[in-house]
Design a protein around this motif. Structure first.
Motif, mmCIF file in Angstrom:
data_model
loop_
_atom_site.group_PDB
_atom_site.id
_atom_site.type_symbol
_atom_site.label_atom_id
_atom_site.label_comp_id
_atom_site.label_asym_id
_atom_site.label_seq_id
_atom_site.Cartn_x
_atom_site.Cartn_y
_atom_site.Cartn_z
ATOM 1 N N TYR A 1 -132.762 43.553 67.238
ATOM 2 C CA TYR A 1 -134.003 43.830 67.966
ATOM 3 C C TYR A 1 -135.054 44.462 67.057
ATOM 4 O O TYR A 1 -136.242 44.169 67.163
ATOM 5 N N MET A 2 -134.617 45.326 66.142
ATOM 6 C CA MET A 2 -135.544 46.017 65.235
ATOM 7 C C MET A 2 -135.820 45.227 63.957
ATOM 8 O O MET A 2 -136.538 45.701 63.073
ATOM 9 N N ASP A 3 -135.247 44.020 63.839
ATOM 10 C CA ASP A 3 -135.410 43.183 62.637
ATOM 11 C C ASP A 3 -134.914 43.881 61.367
ATOM 12 O O ASP A 3 -135.438 43.656 60.272
ATOM 13 N N ILE A 13 -130.544 43.761 55.905
ATOM 14 C CA ILE A 13 -129.211 44.209 55.469
ATOM 15 C C ILE A 13 -128.410 43.016 54.942
ATOM 16 O O ILE A 13 -127.704 43.113 53.926
ATOM 17 N N ARG A 14 -128.532 41.859 55.618
ATOM 18 C CA ARG A 14 -127.846 40.649 55.129
ATOM 19 C C ARG A 14 -128.376 40.240 53.758
ATOM 20 O O ARG A 14 -127.601 39.857 52.869
ATOM 21 N N LEU A 15 -129.682 40.338 53.595
ATOM 22 C CA LEU A 15 -130.294 40.000 52.297
ATOM 23 C C LEU A 15 -129.794 40.957 51.217
ATOM 24 O O LEU A 15 -129.480 40.547 50.088
ATOM 25 N N LEU A 16 -129.704 42.229 51.589
ATOM 26 C CA LEU A 16 -129.228 43.243 50.640
ATOM 27 C C LEU A 16 -127.819 42.910 50.152
ATOM 28 O O LEU A 16 -127.543 42.934 48.943
ATOM 29 N N PHE A 17 -126.904 42.561 51.074
ATOM 30 C CA PHE A 17 -125.528 42.237 50.689
ATOM 31 C C PHE A 17 -125.454 40.948 49.874
ATOM 32 O O PHE A 17 -124.624 40.822 48.974
ATOM 33 N N ALA A 74 -127.669 34.016 54.726
ATOM 34 C CA ALA A 74 -127.278 33.315 55.963
ATOM 35 C C ALA A 74 -125.771 33.329 56.181
ATOM 36 O O ALA A 74 -125.297 33.144 57.307
ATOM 37 N N GLU A 75 -124.989 33.554 55.097
ATOM 38 C CA GLU A 75 -123.530 33.546 55.234
ATOM 39 C C GLU A 75 -122.997 34.855 55.815
ATOM 40 O O GLU A 75 -121.834 34.959 56.174
ATOM 41 N N PRO A 85 -132.338 47.691 41.030
ATOM 42 C CA PRO A 85 -133.781 47.474 41.268
ATOM 43 C C PRO A 85 -134.075 46.492 42.398
ATOM 44 O O PRO A 85 -134.948 46.737 43.237
ATOM 45 N N VAL A 86 -133.333 45.357 42.451
ATOM 46 C CA VAL A 86 -133.560 44.371 43.514
ATOM 47 C C VAL A 86 -133.131 44.957 44.856
ATOM 48 O O VAL A 86 -133.850 44.888 45.859
ATOM 49 N N GLY A 87 -131.935 45.577 44.859
ATOM 50 C CA GLY A 87 -131.428 46.176 46.092
ATOM 51 C C GLY A 87 -132.329 47.289 46.597
ATOM 52 O O GLY A 87 -132.552 47.433 47.806
ATOM 53 N N LYS A 88 -132.877 48.069 45.662
ATOM 54 C CA LYS A 88 -133.736 49.195 46.052
ATOM 55 C C LYS A 88 -134.986 48.710 46.773
ATOM 56 O O LYS A 88 -135.422 49.289 47.768
ATOM 57 N N SER A 89 -135.577 47.601 46.287
ATOM 58 C CA SER A 89 -136.799 47.079 46.918
ATOM 59 C C SER A 89 -136.509 46.581 48.335
ATOM 60 O O SER A 89 -137.337 46.724 49.238
ATOM 61 N N ILE A 90 -135.298 45.994 48.542
ATOM 62 C CA ILE A 90 -134.926 45.518 49.881
ATOM 63 C C ILE A 90 -134.644 46.709 50.799
ATOM 64 O O ILE A 90 -135.090 46.754 51.950
ATOM 65 N N ALA A 91 -133.917 47.709 50.267
ATOM 66 C CA ALA A 91 -133.579 48.898 51.063
ATOM 67 C C ALA A 91 -134.838 49.631 51.516
ATOM 68 O O ALA A 91 -134.904 50.151 52.629
ATOM 69 N N GLN A 92 -135.849 49.666 50.637
ATOM 70 C CA GLN A 92 -137.101 50.350 50.988
ATOM 71 C C GLN A 92 -137.827 49.667 52.148
ATOM 72 O O GLN A 92 -138.580 50.311 52.872
#
Length: 755
Positions: A105-107, A112-116, A128-129, A310-317
């Motif tokens: 609901y909060m998108d 989180i899926r992208l982060l993993f 998507a997996e 660095p990539v994960g940090k940008s997604i987490a932010q």
């Protein structure tokens, strides 16, 4: 040059019951609309201001884009100027399917899926997996549902009955359905002896189908012919048709019907996550994605902050602000995996608010429909702080509200009234709080709560033993019978789990009134919703000798031009939609023939124009009188029989739903926040209804935050101390006077507000 006041200018407003009113709404202020339920607040705020702002926003897009967007009809008003883009947080329940969670609901879930997918180890592929809805990501055992559902033979079959007597307890597989008839008449089974008396091979054939490698055929008879079909057994058939598919997509059978004859538990392969074990092997800092989803949001914030890649940090932010917003609104105890359907009213309201507050844009108009709904007095301060922050960020805040603490934060108060329905639709007052105290006979900002000092005595009680539903911590409690009981506590403290879970399981005869919507539509009226329209039609039919269908605008009596809608919507291609009153029936919805027949001098339209208060003087049928009286009891006497449910305010819908349940004869009434959408004056009327029910020998139990209801109760139960894992404990049981001496969140506010 003189300072120019920045205001939203509204002139000649005529939506619904509005009487050609003019309003100037100051920008960058908190503007609170108040007044009785049905006084015209929503007609100004939603049907005029919000609708026109949305309509004008869509005009900025090219025509081919606008064609794909929602289209809004221009509201009935002479002038609407200086509007700004709107963010609307309505009172309507959150819609979503059975898989909808806080994270979806909060998108937040997609991030989180992208982060993993980017930094999880071992890497398994695309984002998507990491979902139970993908062919790779879903658990092979449970198909992604997280639960293993299996038919329960003892629930599915009553072996003391024969097939003809309905031994199969699941309706689609029992007579008179075609599958049940096939079992009875197909020649494979004895239809008139109890299942327990079947020979072993016949019993196994009925339940499990033929032995492996063999086939069995039963004859199915129709009126004109017969045909042999292969028999596969009740259990395999049930699994194939009703379990190995999405239960929410079944057309003639509800998921509840299937679950009623099934046993279900967490899938052992995925431990309830619905994910493939290969997906669960992928981790970030020791957590897999299912464990991430189960973390309390306060813990999740810490995990997102620890990410250094660095990539994960940008997604987490990108995920961080939405999670932080939920925590700041006091929902840190929730998790991303929490199902939206299991949230309490107050939790759902705050999740909804949080979804719209992640933006740093300003000069926006934020519109809230009773944001205090479902919130404990302890949580109101958090809400008012949020409203003030929005205003201080140069936004305009427009709030429809009855809660006095929220009204007192207003820079500008607009009171609608003086009454409701046709007696409302006017601006009674506009200005600061001091002025309201002088002129308003409706809203008293100094209102104090009246404490019940003479509660009814308790003779018997309802017992609940060792309740552990959701967050309840092994609760055992005696709830008094034949009195008015209020159950209170902060959002998520376990009130609904105790009552709508444990209590209704122990006392299934309870008449439960939850916060769900009533399915309003332009073809549903008060008369149809309350089940008296058929009686009115039969009275006319008996009087005139015409078929009852002639007096329905959904059947034979519909106007042939507008097909019973009362309006026509000409095709205006890409322009704004236009609704035109049907010229043939002049908006009545009925054909000339239907209108030509009368009962006691009135045709069907004139009967439907009767107010609820007038109906019993004209229609004397006891069944109608009883149902109409319940509408009067809940204060809806000013509405008409033919009023559409889609035109009702939130408070009116709440009382209509309540009236529909009060017409049932019962001994136990359980209501979830009946004060929702109601003005303080409306509350007093509703309290009289509850006291009257108790006086007649019923038990009335309410989940409530409103101190007027809590103080008027005979007995109070408080859950807490916090929400989620921090709740689920029994904090207080006793009378209102005894609560004044207690050290709980509700007691603190009761002491402040009592007379």
């Amino acid at each position: 040059m003189a300072d120019k006041k920045d205001e939203i200018i509204l002139r000649g407003l005529q939506e619904n019951n509005l009487k050609n009113i003019d309003l100037n709404i100051p920008k960058e202020k908190i503007n609170v609309f108040t007044g009785l339920s049905g006084s015209g607040k929503s007609s100004v705020v939603f049907d005029t201001l919000a609708t026109e702002s949305r309509r004008q926003m869509t005009l900025n897009y090219p025509l081919y884009v606008r064609h794909q967007m929602p289209r809004y009809e221009r509201p009935h008003a002479d002038l609407m100027q200086h509007l700004s883009p709107v963010v609307v947080v309505e009172q309507k329940p959150i819609r979503g399917n059975s898989r909808s969670t806080v994270g979806t609901y909060m998108d937040i879930d997609p991030l989180i899926r992208l982060l993993f997918s980017r930094i999880g180890s071992p890497s398994i592929g695309s984002a998507a997996e990491f979902t139970s809805e993908s062919s790779f990501g879903k658990c092979p055992e449970c198909g992604g549902y997280g639960e293993v559902i299996a038919p329960n033979i003892h629930k599915l079959i009553d072996d003391t009955k024969s097939l003809r007597e309905g031994a199969v307890q699941f309706k689609p597989l029992s007579p008179p359905g075609w599958q049940g008839r096939w079992m009875v008449d197909g020649g494979l089974f004895e239809p008139d002896i109890p299942i327990k008396d079947f020979p072993k091979d016949m019993y196994n054939l009925l339940l499990y189908g033929p032995p492996e490698g063999e086939r069995a055929f039963g004859t199915y008879y129709t009126k004109d012919s017969s045909q042999d079909y292969e028999w596969d057994g009740i259990i395999p058939r049930f699994i194939r048709l009703y379990i190995n598919r999405d239960l929410t997509k079944l057309k003639k059978t509800s998921p509840e019907d299937v679950l009623a004859v099934s046993s279900h538990g967490l899938c052992p392969t995925c431990e309830g996550s619905g994910l493939n074990p290969k997906v669960l092997a992928c981790k970030i800092n020791g957590y897999n994605i299912a464990q991430y989803d189960q973390l309390e949001l306060t813990e999740l914030l810490g995990e997102l902050e620890h990410i250094q890649d660095p990539v994960g940090k940008s997604i987490a932010q990108q995920a961080f602000p939405n999670v932080k917003q939920l925590v700041d609104l006091g929902l840190g105890y929730l998790s991303l995996a929490r199902k939206m359907g299991t949230l309490s009213g107050g939790e759902a309201q705050r999740v909804k608010i949080a979804r719209h507050l992640g933006s740093s844009l300003n000069n926006i108009t934020y519109i809230f429909d009773e944001p205090s709904a479902g919130l404990h007095p302890e949580e109101i301060e958090m809400l008012t702080q949020m409203l003030e922050n929005l205003r201080d960020d140069y936004n305009t805040v427009v709030v429809i509200e009855h809660n006095l603490a929220v009204i007192k934060t207003a820079d500008e108060i607009i009171e609608m009234g003086p009454g409701a329905g046709v007696s409302g639709g006017e601006v009674v007052y506009q200005g600061e709080q001091a002025g309201l105290k002088k002129v308003s006979a409706i809203t008293n900002l100094d209102h104090k709560v009246a404490l019940n000092k003479n509660p009814r005595g308790v003779e018997n009680s309802f017992s609940i033993k060792n309740a552990s539903d959701n967050n309840l911590k092994d609760i055992s409690i005696e709830i008094p019978k034949n009195v008015l009981v209020s159950v209170c506590g902060v959002s998520g403290s376990g009130k609904s789990s105790l009552l709508f879970g444990a209590f209704t399981e122990n006392y299934p005869e309870t008449i439960s009134v939850s916060q769900g919507s009533i399915g309003t539509s332009s073809r549903s009226t008060l008369a149809t919703y309350m089940g008296i329209m058929d009686d009115i039609r039969s009275i006319l039919s008996k009087e005139t000798g015409q078929p009852a269908g002639l007096f329905s605008f959904n059947s034979l009596g519909a106007c042939p031009v507008c097909e019973g809608k009362g309006v026509t919507m000409p095709d205006v291609a890409f322009a704004d939609p236009v609704t035109v009153t049907c010229e043939a029936c002049r908006g009545t919805r009925y054909s000339d023939e239907a209108l030509s027949y009368r009962y006691k001098g009135k045709n069907i339209v004139e009967i439907l124009e009767l107010s609820i208060g007038e109906t019993n003087h004209y229609l004397k049928m006891p069944k109608i009188v009883k149902k109409v009286d319940t509408l009067k009891d809940v204060g809806l006497g000013y509405l008409t029989l033919g009023q559409t449910t889609s035109s009702l305010s939130g408070g009116e819908v709440q009382r209509l739903k309540l009236a529909s349940h009060l017409k049932k004869e019962g001994q136990i009434y359980l209501l979830d926040e009946p004060s929702l959408g109601l003005h303080t004056k409306d509350n007093a009327h509703l309290l009289e209804v509850f006291q009257s029910l108790v006086d007649k020998g019923n038990s009335v139990i309410i989940i409530e935050h409103n101190l007027n209801f809590i103080a008027a109760s005979d007995w109070i139960i408080e859950m807490g101390p916090g929400g989620g894992k921090k709740g689920g404990e029994l904090l207080f049981e006793g009378t209102p006077e005894e609560m004044l001496g207690a050290e709980t969140a509700t007691a603190k506010w009761l002491r402040k507000d009592v007379e």
